[in-house]
Write an enzyme that holds these catalytic residues in place. Structure first.
Site, PDB file in Angstrom:
ATOM      1  N   TYR A   1       5.769 -69.900 -28.342  1.00 45.08           N
ATOM      2  CA  TYR A   1       4.668 -69.806 -27.962  1.00 45.08           C
ATOM      3  C   TYR A   1       3.573 -71.301 -28.641  1.00 45.08           C
ATOM      4  O   TYR A   1       3.518 -71.753 -29.467  1.00 45.08           O
ATOM      5  CB  TYR A   1       3.866 -68.594 -28.282  1.00 45.08           C
ATOM      6  CG  TYR A   1       2.110 -68.765 -28.546  1.00 45.08           C
ATOM      7  CD1 TYR A   1       1.952 -68.685 -27.448  1.00 45.08           C
ATOM      8  CD2 TYR A   1       1.860 -68.593 -29.438  1.00 45.08           C
ATOM      9  CE1 TYR A   1       0.283 -69.308 -27.367  1.00 45.08           C
ATOM     10  CE2 TYR A   1      -0.012 -69.269 -29.225  1.00 45.08           C
ATOM     11  CZ  TYR A   1      -0.329 -69.378 -28.331  1.00 45.08           C
ATOM     12  OH  TYR A   1      -1.710 -69.392 -28.439  1.00 45.08           O
TER      13      TYR A   1
ATOM     14  N   THR B   1      43.761 -59.918  -5.144  1.00 43.78           N
ATOM     15  CA  THR B   1      42.947 -59.339  -4.221  1.00 43.78           C
ATOM     16  C   THR B   1      44.605 -58.274  -4.193  1.00 43.78           C
ATOM     17  O   THR B   1      45.398 -58.021  -5.097  1.00 43.78           O
ATOM     18  CB  THR B   1      43.561 -59.624  -3.284  1.00 43.78           C
ATOM     19  OG1 THR B   1      44.760 -60.289  -2.567  1.00 43.78           O
ATOM     20  CG2 THR B   1      42.817 -60.891  -3.246  1.00 43.78           C
TER      21      THR B   1
ATOM     22  N   THR C   1      35.648 -74.939  -8.452  1.00 41.25           N
ATOM     23  CA  THR C   1      34.964 -74.729 -10.031  1.00 41.25           C
ATOM     24  C   THR C   1      36.361 -74.463 -10.735  1.00 41.25           C
ATOM     25  O   THR C   1      37.317 -74.671 -11.218  1.00 41.25           O
ATOM     26  CB  THR C   1      34.448 -73.793 -10.157  1.00 41.25           C
ATOM     27  OG1 THR C   1      33.186 -74.442  -9.200  1.00 41.25           O
ATOM     28  CG2 THR C   1      34.485 -73.340 -11.822  1.00 41.25           C
TER      29      THR C   1
ATOM     30  N   CYS D   1      22.997 -76.044  -1.256  1.00 39.11           N
ATOM     31  CA  CYS D   1      21.541 -74.916  -1.516  1.00 39.11           C
ATOM     32  C   CYS D   1      19.973 -76.838  -1.561  1.00 39.11           C
ATOM     33  O   CYS D   1      19.095 -75.985  -1.512  1.00 39.11           O
ATOM     34  CB  CYS D   1      21.173 -74.339  -3.153  1.00 39.11           C
ATOM     35  SG  CYS D   1      22.407 -72.994  -3.640  1.00 39.11           S
TER      36      CYS D   1
END
Length: 808
Positions: free
Chosen positions: A425, A271, A14, A42
């Site tokens: 709804y 870092t 990415t 996954c």
């Protein structure tokens, strides 16, 4: 500008694509030690089970297509083996073993994580697998295709373990899940995991909870899996899903600062080394709710981090990362289980006051076909209603609700905000009162005091002789099943039969899911009753949480040793930890148990059984059993009650004090081992740091402070921090010091700095000698923030209340 990226899955890929979009002329090199980049890890279990039929669909991009589209130099099967942060170069090893160096202006680490594979006997036998990448998937798939797999064992009940159990079931195997804890899906609360337990049993999956795997043996063409209870089951294939560890070795070797379990990064994902950034599974970042660093092994945050870090690498540190709260979802056969934020068990561990509420609602209008029930559990601040966490389980609609709940939590919302959400709804999609709104209304009632509730666990702990338990469901529902010693008065009959309920006892009411219980509660409160509580989640939640686990497969007992049969025993694995690690894990777990509950701890430290016996003798707990076999030492302890001293009984002080006078590395290690061991007994421990001992308390990154000439001289001559300490003997110009730290790491012994932090976490008091600080020119700003400043009187006051005083 030259950007070098190590790791080509999720965050790394990415970031590479984002860098190209931000800077068309930048040089981008992507290094990946495996043969693939940007694949759908996954989706791997579903390819094994056949749900995903074509292997090629697992790949978002091939290295060639990705490199061509984004003009990136993609080098697969190239492994980064060393980083020189000063020279800004990376040493890379090709597949053939040859090595070369690559320079960089900006470096991104996205090394991911690796599956845990414990050093058990037989762990490397043929037929035992872990699943983390495409290569693992291919090996499992090939094994299943070439063997007759009728019996499968999955070790570990986490997300991947459950997904693999389902997919192994799909290929025709009888599946058994072995889990050391008392539930599957450890991040969610037990009551939510109980839904998964029922689903697994309904699908014919055998579930073995509170059982650890001790070793494996070959049996015929298959395997025998032996438990720590002396039982065993047969398997044609074993899938290990015990967890993963962050891949931090490369960063550590480069001198990049690590946290407790991952690479430390700042808000810009940089870092401790300038121009070196890190993302994904390997980093630890502050949790927005707890303020504590944690690891988050999820794809969505990794991809978001990749986008943020790309902007920071190209444009300077312009965008900060807000952190992740762990929003996740898993499919288990016909169920979906979603979680976000902090579960009740986690809040309890952290000592954060909370209240919880469980509601069960129709996922869409009940009159529209196929309206499934959705269970929602919220955790929140009992005073303000701030939402801490949410869990949902059901057959459909879980993803939609958990996503909405995560937005509220991440933005610091309250349970009241749930009632203000506008939901789309129509009968096929929701109800006029959406499950989230109902959950919000119920939680609001708890915060306002309109509805006092208790959980299924709290009900089980009550003495039924001192409460009145009222089942307000219909008589038919009550006859099918109810809670022991409950009287049945349907809510519609309650006003006419109210005289049947004693007024001199607390009353607990329950219905199926909680709504009728709330109505009954309001009726009783309106008619003079003062202590009425509604069972949260009703009988459905209670019956699930207290269900008996029943398996089709019979266990084989291979030992005559005593087997603990307590259903809710907690098992803790302290293997690999050296003293005082096992005792600290024991204490932490015991703190969460109730009186009479049992804890079983397994360790490889040979001194642990004696330590555990001594710990029990000083804490009022009972050592039930102690076994040692094949180098593993297992103790079972039952939590007891510490009796308060009588008025005329002498009070025996058991606090401990230590004077730390030395800055020798070995003596410092001994100090913190003793301090942590003493703190594990539950008594107050104080360490008085004086003269050279002050060097143990110095920050690694100290602020600039003004000193006189003598203070500056002491600074030049003394160690700058604990990482510069030397051994009292065999230092050999620092060689022995480095060897000692290396051996400690190799043998999984906590470092000095980790032991020091554990001492602080366990409540050990650090006192710095004011006189020594003045003499040596050490300022308070140079010491750890948790350090108190004191003098001899401070120490003497602590010593007077201690039965042990040590000078080191």
């Amino acid at each position: 500008m030259k950007h070098l990226i190590i790791g080509g899955v999720a965050g790394g890929a990415t970031a590479a694509a984002r860098i190209r979009r931000a800077d068309e002329l930048a040089e981008i090199v992507l290094i990946e030690k495996g043969p693939h980049i940007s694949y759908a890890n996954c989706g791997l279990p579903y390819y094994i089970g056949g749900t995903i039929a074509e292997r090629e669909k697992l790949f978002v991009r091939t290295p060639e297509s990705f490199g061509r589209r984004f003009a990136i130099d993609v080098r697969v099967e190239n492994e980064a083996v060393g980083i020189d942060t000063e020279g800004k170069t990376v040493t890379i090893r090709r597949k053939d073993g040859s090595e070369y160096t690559e320079s960089y202006d900006k470096l991104l680490l996205s090394p991911g994580s690796s599956p845990v594979r414990p050093p058990l006997q037989g762990i490397n036998l043929d037929g035992i697998f872990t699943l983390r990448n495409v290569e693992d998937t291919d090996r499992i798939k090939q094994y299943i295709d070439s063997h007759c797999v009728k019996q499968a064992v999955v070790v570990g009940g986490g997300f991947i373990g459950l997904e693999m159990a389902e997919n192994l079931h799909h290929v025709g195997a009888e599946v058994s899940i072995v889990e050391m804890g008392n539930q599957v899906m450890a991040p969610v609360d037990f009551s939510i995991a109980s839904h998964v337990h029922r689903e697994l049993m309904n699908k014919g999956v055998n579930l073995y909870l509170n059982k650890g795997v001790e070793h494996f043996e070959k049996e015929g063409d298959g395997l025998k899996v032996f438990f720590n209870t002396g039982e065993s089951i047969y398997a044609d294939i074993v899938l290990l899903s015990i967890g993963v560890r962050a891949n931090t070795q490369l960063a550590q070797q480069a001198g990049i600062e690590l946290g407790e379990r991952g690479i430390k990064v700042d808000e810009y994902l940089e870092t401790s080394a300038k121009d070196v950034y890190a993302v994904g599974d390997a980093i630890e970042f502050v949790h927005p709710l707890t303020g504590q660093p944690w690891l988050n092994f999820l794809a969505n945050p990794a991809n978001r981090q990749g986008r943020i870090v790309a902007d920071n690498m190209v444009m300077g540190n312009v965008q900060s990362y807000e952190g992740a709260i762990g929003t996740s979802i898993a499919k288990v056969f016909d169920l979906a289980v979603g979680s976000t934020g902090l579960a009740a068990k986690r809040l309890k561990q952290l000592g954060i006051p909370y209240q919880s509420s469980t509601t069960i609602s129709a996922v869409h209008a009940g009159y529209y076909p196929n309206s499934f029930q959705l269970t929602t559990k919220l955790t929140f601040d009992p005073e303000t209603g701030k939402l801490y966490g949410a869990q949902c389980v059901g057959s459909e609609g879980v993803d939609k609700r958990i996503d909405q709940l995560s937005i509220i939590i991440k933005n610091g919302g309250t349970v009241a905000d749930l009632t203000r959400l506008e939901h789309a709804y129509a009968p096929p999609f929701s109800s006029a009162k959406d499950p989230i709104a109902i959950a919000g209304y119920a939680a609001n009632n708890i915060v306002s005091g309109a509805m006092k509730v208790l959980t299924w666990r709290e009900l089980n702990a009550l003495d039924r002789d001192y409460i009145t338990l009222v089942d307000v469901r219909t008589a038919v529902e009550h006859e099918i099943g109810s809670i022991e010693r409950a009287i049945n008065i349907p809510v519609d009959d309650l006003r006419e039969r109210i005289s049947e309920i004693p007024t001199n006892k607390p009353v607990v009411v329950f219905c199926a899911v909680g709504l009728r219980g709330y109505l009954a509660q309001r009726i009783l409160l309106g008619r003079g009753f003062t202590d009425v509580r509604n069972l949260s989640g009703g009988y459905k939640t209670y019956s699930l949480a207290t269900q008996e686990i029943k398996n089709k497969k019979k266990m084989v007992t291979t030992s005559k040793e005593t087997v603990d049969t307590v259903a809710d025993i907690l098992r803790v694995d302290a293997c690999g930890l050296q003293c005082p690690g096992p005792i600290l894990k024991l204490k932490k777990a015991m703190d969460n148990l109730e009186e009479g509950q049992s804890l079983q701890v397994k360790a490889t430290d040979a001194g642990f059984p004696a330590d555990a016996e001594a710990w029990c003798a000083t804490t009022g707990n009972s050592l039930e059993q102690s076994d040692s076999k094949d180098g593993f030492h297992t103790v079972t302890i039952r939590k007891g009650r510490v009796s308060a001293p009588t008025a005329d009984a002498p009070v025996i002080e058991k606090n401990k004090t230590l004077i730390m006078f030395s800055d020798d590395l070995d003596k410092a290690l001994a100090t913190f081992v003793l301090a942590n061991g003493a703190a594990a007994t539950g008594h107050q421990v104080s360490i008085f740091f004086t003269f050279w001992g002050l060097n143990l308390l110095k920050k690694e990154h100290k602020p600039a402070v003004k000193k006189d000439i003598f203070g500056r001289m002491f600074s030049w001559m003394l160690p700058s921090s604990s990482r510069s300490l030397s051994l009292s003997k065999m230092s050999l110009l620092g060689i022995g010091d480095r060897m000692m730290r290396h051996i400690m790491k190799q043998k999984n012994i906590y470092s000095l700095e980790e032991m020091r932090q554990q001492a602080l976490d366990n409540g050990v008091e650090f006192i710095a000698c004011q006189m020594s600080m003045d003499m040596m020119g050490i300022k308070k700003e140079e010491l750890l923030d948790e350090v108190n400043i004191g003098g001899v009187a401070t120490y003497m006051e602590r010593a007077e209340h201690a039965n042990v005083n040590l000078f080191i």
